[in-house]
Scaffold this motif. Structure first.
Motif, PDB file in Angstrom:
ATOM      1  N   MET B  74      26.211 112.635   6.615  1.00  0.00           N
ATOM      2  CA  MET B  74      25.399 112.853   7.808  1.00  0.00           C
ATOM      3  C   MET B  74      24.106 112.049   7.772  1.00  0.00           C
ATOM      4  O   MET B  74      23.484 111.825   8.803  1.00  0.00           O
ATOM      5  N   ARG B 108      24.726 110.294  14.453  1.00  0.00           N
ATOM      6  CA  ARG B 108      24.523 111.714  14.140  1.00  0.00           C
ATOM      7  C   ARG B 108      24.572 112.561  15.398  1.00  0.00           C
ATOM      8  O   ARG B 108      23.881 112.284  16.361  1.00  0.00           O
ATOM      9  N   GLY B 109      25.369 113.603  15.361  1.00  0.00           N
ATOM     10  CA  GLY B 109      25.407 114.506  16.501  1.00  0.00           C
ATOM     11  C   GLY B 109      26.353 114.035  17.584  1.00  0.00           C
ATOM     12  O   GLY B 109      27.107 114.809  18.135  1.00  0.00           O
ATOM     13  N   MET B 114      27.765 118.221  12.603  1.00  0.00           N
ATOM     14  CA  MET B 114      27.893 119.105  11.450  1.00  0.00           C
ATOM     15  C   MET B 114      27.654 120.559  11.838  1.00  0.00           C
ATOM     16  O   MET B 114      26.815 120.877  12.670  1.00  0.00           O
ATOM     17  N   PHE B 116      26.719 124.200  10.083  1.00  0.00           N
ATOM     18  CA  PHE B 116      26.186 124.715   8.819  1.00  0.00           C
ATOM     19  C   PHE B 116      26.615 126.155   8.577  1.00  0.00           C
ATOM     20  O   PHE B 116      27.048 126.857   9.482  1.00  0.00           O
ATOM     21  N   MET B 184      26.660 127.347  16.996  1.00  0.00           N
ATOM     22  CA  MET B 184      26.619 126.164  16.126  1.00  0.00           C
ATOM     23  C   MET B 184      27.790 125.237  16.423  1.00  0.00           C
ATOM     24  O   MET B 184      27.654 124.023  16.486  1.00  0.00           O
ATOM     25  N   MET B 187      27.258 123.437  19.591  1.00  0.00           N
ATOM     26  CA  MET B 187      26.282 122.357  19.442  1.00  0.00           C
ATOM     27  C   MET B 187      26.947 121.120  18.838  1.00  0.00           C
ATOM     28  O   MET B 187      26.703 119.993  19.251  1.00  0.00           O
TER      29      MET B 187
ATOM     30  N   ARG C 207      16.785 120.648   9.359  1.00  0.00           N
ATOM     31  CA  ARG C 207      17.967 119.886   8.946  1.00  0.00           C
ATOM     32  C   ARG C 207      18.959 119.795  10.112  1.00  0.00           C
ATOM     33  O   ARG C 207      19.511 118.735  10.392  1.00  0.00           O
ATOM     34  N   THR C 210      17.772 117.328  12.679  1.00  0.00           N
ATOM     35  CA  THR C 210      18.036 115.957  12.253  1.00  0.00           C
ATOM     36  C   THR C 210      19.518 115.637  12.415  1.00  0.00           C
ATOM     37  O   THR C 210      19.893 114.571  12.887  1.00  0.00           O
ATOM     38  N   ALA C 211      20.356 116.590  12.030  1.00  0.00           N
ATOM     39  CA  ALA C 211      21.804 116.376  12.113  1.00  0.00           C
ATOM     40  C   ALA C 211      22.265 116.219  13.559  1.00  0.00           C
ATOM     41  O   ALA C 211      23.319 115.655  13.829  1.00  0.00           O
ATOM     42  N   LYS C 212      21.471 116.733  14.494  1.00  0.00           N
ATOM     43  CA  LYS C 212      21.820 116.583  15.909  1.00  0.00           C
ATOM     44  C   LYS C 212      21.551 115.169  16.395  1.00  0.00           C
ATOM     45  O   LYS C 212      21.880 114.832  17.521  1.00  0.00           O
ATOM     46  N   GLY C 213      20.890 114.382  15.566  1.00  0.00           N
ATOM     47  CA  GLY C 213      20.592 113.012  15.973  1.00  0.00           C
ATOM     48  C   GLY C 213      19.347 112.910  16.827  1.00  0.00           C
ATOM     49  O   GLY C 213      19.185 111.945  17.576  1.00  0.00           O
TER      50      GLY C 213
END
Lengths: 305, 659, 307
Positions: B74, B108-109, B114, B116, B184, B187, C207, C210-213
């Motif tokens: 990631m 990313r995203g 991701m 969690f 989550m 998202m 975190r 950030t992971a969402k871009g």
């Protein structure tokens, strides 16, 4: 504050740690904190300073043979002279001797106030946190009442009325107004400790209330109280000087940096040295205790590192 | 309300669409952490790949480096302290490690998302979920606030959050655990990424909720033909959904194989150990395999007792119960009021529970979070005062005892706690912790004898007796739990109440502790009340099992009866939701996916508490509370008397697919 | 939310009564207001008795307190030493003190938060250490020392800013006293912000962000700052009362005729109504600020709001 979640690094480190070291020595949490403290240069600086201050306040005569009361008006506001490295103040007293003797009031007030406030705060906060419910409401409200009066304000009102000026009254006043701050911390720490499973485990074994309080809760709730108390010590010293400066705190003949600074302030233009030495000594003393507080916090609360 | 489906009936093969070019390739990846105490090599040369539509499971215990690898993919590792000295991470053939920060951010995203583990801490507590979902569209697609909100509602519908429109402005803490995990997932799905990395997505969830969430994830994966990297320690979940598996240990992949192959013929000893160390829902009998070389002193614990299947399970009939629980009730008052608190209701944590515990047996109590099983433990220990009901120990009602009489009873009933990290006082030495029972009950051991006694106890639980002067933080989780067990044993009790004693431990450590507990039971003739949410562990250790739902006992009986002939719909749903670590069983088992969440214990449904989620519910269930009784259907079969079910329509159904 | 507000308000009532009563007791029971009026002279017994009667000093203490409080609610704080009603003195003094407090508050907020954010984001780096050392010194040097030093050097020697406040109370005259008054609080704000930022920057939701871009700027401004500043807002609110109390020292140094000045005069002249009146108002401000903080906290953190 929510508990920190494990980061990837923690997890990785945990993996390595799970391999037991056979040669490992017993390490208590206090021992760990002590080891951390000794690795911190700030701790050494502040500890040496404080040790020095304590020694000076007990035996000021080892630093100077001049009496702080031996004043000669003819030397008013003169600069440094042989045997009088800091010069003379307005009354012609030796600034060096007065600076040395001033340590006693500050250190005594600081330490006594902190001890008294800590004892009061721990008892009140500890009981509120441990028994909860009705006790908690009552003790917390009482704390709120005293907390509602800023120490400086309450000090001005109270001290101007009782016309005290002794170290005893100043200590008593500051402790009476200062304990709620420590009680709040103690209460929170006790509640946190109380909810831990090891307290339940002790109860399940049939442990008595005093045993749970003294053996399980108190040792685990003490760390945050120590941190707050050490930092508060510095601010108490500063407050005493402020009250004395305003003319309501300590009174002559007690030698106090606050009084000397207040007198020196009127002649800052022609004799700045009379202000700088007591002010410097005062600041250094407060600094020493606050640095100690910082170092102790870093050692006892590794989360914030 | 409830959908019952055969997973085998799902159309379409689960194989990747094109084996040609993988979506993501990790090549010889190394990750190090530079800390104050030196360099920790967390990942040492990991290789794996995943294609579109494919599910790769990365299996490993805590600290194996599985999460660190995912975070490296990631690009969300904190650097420093992390460093990637070597390796490539190719996404659609392009090495992401050499990309610019901005290029990576755009992936990313949007392309790789991701999920969690802990949704509560992973969502921003002070922003509404609608805002946090909408943010994806606003940032990546430049949508307006209003359009983003509409998209957010759409997403919430997609992941089946009821009343999405009215809940879009709610905050994360207002949702249940399962719903938060759905958020989550929503998202992650927002921009229809090519690859999703799910890091222990269901570990914090109850088993029926886990089933819902995994089901949803699989469905969405099929719909969008996404690649999925599933990071988990749960061999059951893996067997259920994965196409191929990478097993990680100490920063390396020790085995990498298609799912069927790995379960059938595990090549690496660690994988083999892992598979043998987990208790199975559908099997019973063998001792759990304890992996050696992992956290300390496993050797002693392996000489466990053998409970043979031939042993008569009806052994209770001719015995006196040692503990009798009758109509036990615990209500926690709910208060409201500005100045004077007045009671406005009660959380009915335990609402009339009865059972017996026999000498030398293990009674397992299972149920999902909030069912009241931990409160039962506290009530039995008198750590909470019962609102009503009795607990008879040797004919005496111990719920009313105080002072000396209570203290005397406590010598005989002890407890082992769930969390080995909070159940030991961090400021006491292990010797003091295990010796504390003797301080409180000095009649048990004379002062001069205590040190020897403590060392004996350490030896019994498989710890080095020389560790006496160490502190809890110097031990691993499994070792700490042994210390907790030693403390519980110190007074030589007859009954030990175990509240989730192994749920905080890694699988392999769990096996060691379970084995130890079984051995101790034989050695000291202990009776266990074993409370857990893990149905497989309970099956392994228990002689009889009680299933709790919302403060009531739904069904109770011998383990064989409960697991192989469950009659209460809740038991059936619960059992069917547990993934079995056997990919062969994937299609053969019937899955019952319950809808919705457990209702609030402050306001439980009338009549049968399970009726709101039950597929058999009728009017009678709302009007009449079913009582625990031997089910009609079983009466003629001459089945065991020790099987009672609280359902008007109790009926047997095999959901485990016993091996 | 409404219930929360009502509860907090009601909880404040006993605290308000307790605190004001405490001050009242200090002045009226521990001291002798009549003797104080006459300073070193011995009052004529008859006159003293008359004054005692007129001030209800012969009534029990609680009754005196009730009468005093009843007076306060009608705007009657009693008479100051110079014969003026205390309320008039307040009208003169409070605007000055409030201006000074506002200036100090803005300095504390802007500089404190900025320093804290910079240090928290670069934890362990040079700038972080610098901020820590700087704040350590600022906290350690008492306000009256910094006050005189800044007044002497900045005001007198270098003439960069006016060294004292004139009767018109111009804005630039308030800058120097504002800095002095803000000093210690500013250091605490910086440290608190730093800790809060450093703690939150490691949190799971950052975190996730950030992971969402999300671009780094957005992660920081929307997710990190907002969450980290909640405890800082709490401190800032409570500190308003503290600043007003601290103004006593600053006003004395810079010769500003505000609350501190009047209070000081009241103490010098042993005028009980002035002292009790001003302190009561300050305590009310302090309590009100505390309440405001609690409410603000609930607005900022939904976990409290819906608890």
């Amino acid at each position: 504050m929510p508990e920190m979640t494990k980061t990837a690094a923690d997890e990785a480190v945990a993996a390595v740690e799970s391999v037991p070291e056979q040669a490992e020595k017993a390490r208590s949490l206090w021992g760990d904190a002590w080891r951390d403290l000794r690795r911190n240069p700030i701790f050494y600086i502040s500890a040496v300073l404080i040790l020095f201050l304590v020694v000076v306040s007990i035996w000021p005569s080892i630093m100077t043979s001049t009496s702080p009361y031996a004043c000669d008006v003819s030397k008013s506001a003169q600069g440094a002279a042989p045997g009088h490295p800091f010069g003379f103040d307005k009354q012609g007293c030796d600034v060096y001797a007065r600076t040395v003797y001033g340590a006693r009031a500050s250190v005594t007030v600081g330490i006594c106030t902190t001890l008294l406030a800590a004892v009061l705060g721990c008892v009140m906060g500890g009981l509120a946190g441990f028994f909860g419910g009705w006790w908690d409401s009552l003790l917390s409200r009482i704390g709120d009442i005293f907390f509602g009066i800023p120490i400086l304000l309450g000090g001005i009102v109270f001290l101007s009325v009782v016309k005290g000026g002794s170290i005893f009254t100043v200590v008593l006043l500051m402790a009476v107004l200062g304990w709620p701050q420590i009680a709040r911390i103690a209460r929170g720490a006790v509640i946190t400790a109380k909810q831990q499973d090891y307290v339940q485990a002790a109860r399940a074994l049939g442990a008595s209330t005093p045993r749970m309080l003294l053996r399980h809760i108190a040792p685990n709730a003490l760390a945050p109280v120590i941190v707050v108390a050490t930092i508060a010590l510095g601010t108490y010293i500063s407050l005493e000087a402020t009250l004395s400066f305003l003319g309501v705190g300590l009174k002559p003949p007690t030698v106090s940096w606050g009084i000397d600074i207040s007198q020196a302030a009127t002649q800052i233009r022609n004799a700045p040295h009379t202000l700088l030495y007591p002010a410097g000594a005062l600041s250094l003393t407060v600094l020493a205790f606050i640095m100690l507080g910082d170092a102790v916090r870093d050692a006892l609360d590794p989360k914030l590192r | 309300m409830t959908t019952t489906e055969k997973t085998a009936a799902v159309p379409g093969p689960r194989t990747p669409e094109a084996a040609g070019s993988p979506l993501l390739q990790v090549r010889d990846l190394h990750v190090e952490f530079h800390t104050r105490d030196g360099v920790v090599k967390a990942v040492n040369g990991v290789n794996y790949s995943v294609s579109a539509g494919e599910t790769l499971a990365v299996l490993g215990e805590s600290g194996s480096g599985k999460s660190v690898t995912a975070q490296a993919i990631m690009g969300i590792l904190d650097m420093p302290p992390a460093k990637i000295p070597q390796g490539e991470i190719l996404f659609r053939g392009q090495d992401m490690l050499t990309m610019s920060g901005e290029q990576r951010r755009k992936i990313r995203g949007a392309k790789i998302a991701m999920i969690f583990q802990d949704a509560l801490s992973s969502l921003n507590p002070v922003l509404s979920v609608g805002y946090q979902l909408g943010e994806m569209f606003r940032v990546h697609q430049g949508l307006s606030k209003k359009d983003a909100k509409a998209k957010a509602i759409e997403l919430m519908d997609k992941v089946k959050i009821p009343a999405a429109k009215s809940r879009v402005g709610d905050y994360p803490h207002q949702f249940s655990g399962g719903m938060r995990q759905r958020i989550m997932i929503a998202m992650a799905l927002a921009l229809e990424p090519d690859l999703i990395i799910a890091d222990e997505p269901t570990t914090a969830l109850d088993v029926t909720v886990q089933a819902q969430v995994m089901d949803l994830l699989a469905e969405l994966q099929r719909e969008y033909n996404m690649g999925l990297i599933l990071i988990t320690h749960d061999l059951g979940v893996v067997a259920d959904v994965a196409d191929k598996i990478a097993v990680m240990y100490a920063g390396r992949i020790v085995e990498h194989a298609p799912v069927g192959e790995l379960y059938k013929t595990p090549a690496h000893p660690y994988t083999r150990g892992l598979l043998d160390s987990i208790p199975r829902l559908d099997q019973k009998g063998q001792e759990l395999y304890a992996i050696k070389g992992l956290p300390a002193a496993a050797a002693r614990a392996t000489s466990g007792r053998r409970r043979s299947m031939a042993e008569p399970v009806t052994k209770n009939a001719d015995r006196e119960p040692i503990l009798q629980v009758r109509n036990l009730v615990k209500h926690f008052p709910l208060t409201q009021g500005v100045l004077f608190k007045k009671q406005v209701g009660a959380v009915k944590a335990v609402d009339g529970i009865s059972f017996d515990l026999y000498r030398g047996e293990t009674l397992g109590i299972v149920g999902e979070s909030g069912c009241g099983k931990s409160t039962v433990a506290k009530l039995l220990m008198n750590l909470e005062r019962a609102t009503a009901g009795e607990v008879f120990y040797k004919g005496e009602d111990i719920t009313k005892l105080t002072g000396r009489a209570l203290k005397a009873v406590r010598r005989n009933i002890q407890m082992v706690f769930q969390d080995p990290y909070t159940s030991l006082n961090p400021r006491m030495t292990v010797g003091d912790i295990i010796g504390e029972p003797f301080d409180i009950h000095p009649e048990v051991a004379p002062k001069g004898d205590r040190r020897r006694k403590v060392q004996e106890l350490l030896d019994v639980v498989g710890l080095n007796p020389e560790y006496l002067n160490r502190y809890p933080h110097q031990f691993s989780g499994g070792q700490r739990q042994r210390i907790g067990i030693a403390r519980g044993l110190a007074l030589n009790p007859e009954i030990i109440i175990c509240d989730e004693p192994v749920s905080a431990l890694d699988v392999s450590v769990q096996a060691q502790v379970v084995n130890l507990m079984e051995r101790l039971q034989d050695e000291f003739e202990l009776s266990y009340l074993f409370i857990a949410h893990d149905l497989s562990v309970v099956r392994h250790i228990s002689d009889r099992v009680g299933v709790m739902y919302l403060g009531k006992m739904a069904e109770i009986g011998t383990d064989e009866e409960i697991y192989e002939h469950p009659t209460h719909p809740y038991t059936q749903a619960l059992l069917s939701a547990v993934p079995v670590p056997d990919p062969e069983a994937r299609g053969g088992r019937e899955r019952i996916i319950l809808s919705g969440d457990v209702p609030s214990p402050a306001n439980p449904p009338s009549g049968c508490r399970f009726r709101t989620r039950c597929w058999k519910a009728q009017d009678k269930c709302a009007e009449e509370t079913p009582l625990l009784a031997v089910p009609e259907a079983l009466k003629d079969t001459g089945s065991l008397a020790a099987h009672e079910s609280a359902c008007h329509f109790a009926e047997e159904k095999d959901v485990v697919g016993a091996a | 939310m409404g219930r929360y507000v009502v509860r907090r308000l009601l909880q404040m009532v006993p605290v308000f009564i307790g605190t004001t009563f405490l001050i009242f007791v200090m002045v009226y029971a521990l001291g002798d207001p009549v003797a104080a009026m006459f300073g070193d002279r011995t009052p004529d017994p008859a006159t003293a008795a008359q004054i005692r009667e007129s001030l209800h000093l012969n009534d029990p203490l609680w009754s005196q307190y009730l009468q005093y409080m009843a007076g306060i609610f009608q705007g009657d704080f009693g008479t100051a030493f110079n014969g003026r009603p205390v309320i008039e003195l307040m009208g003169d003094a409070f605007p000055n003190t409030i201006q000074l407090t506002l200036v100090a508050f803005v300095i504390e907020l802007v500089v404190g938060v900025a320093l804290g954010v910079v240090a928290g984001m670069r934890r362990g780096r040079l700038i972080d250490t610098g901020v820590l050392v700087l704040t350590l010194f600022v906290i350690s040097i008492p306000t009256f020392v910094t006050g005189y030093l800044l007044q002497y050097f900045v005001g007198v020697k270098w003439g960069a800013l006016p060294p004292s406040v004139s009767t018109e109370v111009r804005f630039e005259e308030l800058i120097l006293p504002g800095i002095v008054l803000a000093g210690v609080s500013l250091a605490y704000v910086a440290r608190l912000t730093r800790t809060s930022i450093a703690e939150n920057i490691r949190s799971d939701y950052i975190r996730t962000a950030t992971a969402k871009g999300l671009p780094r700027r957005r992660v920081i401004s929307v997710h990190l700052l907002r969450n980290s500043l909640i405890p800082v807002v709490t401190f800032l609110g409570t500190d308003i009362g503290g600043l007003m109390a601290g103004a006593i020292v600053t006003e004395r140094i810079f010769n500003l005729q505000g609350v501190g000045y009047q209070l000081y005069q009241g103490i010098l002249r042993q005028n009980a109504p002035t002292v009790v009146g001003f302190v009561t108002v300050l305590v009310v401000v302090f309590l009100a600020a505390n309440l405001l903080v609690d409410l603000l906290y609930a607005v900022l953190d939904p976990r409290i709001r819906y608890a």
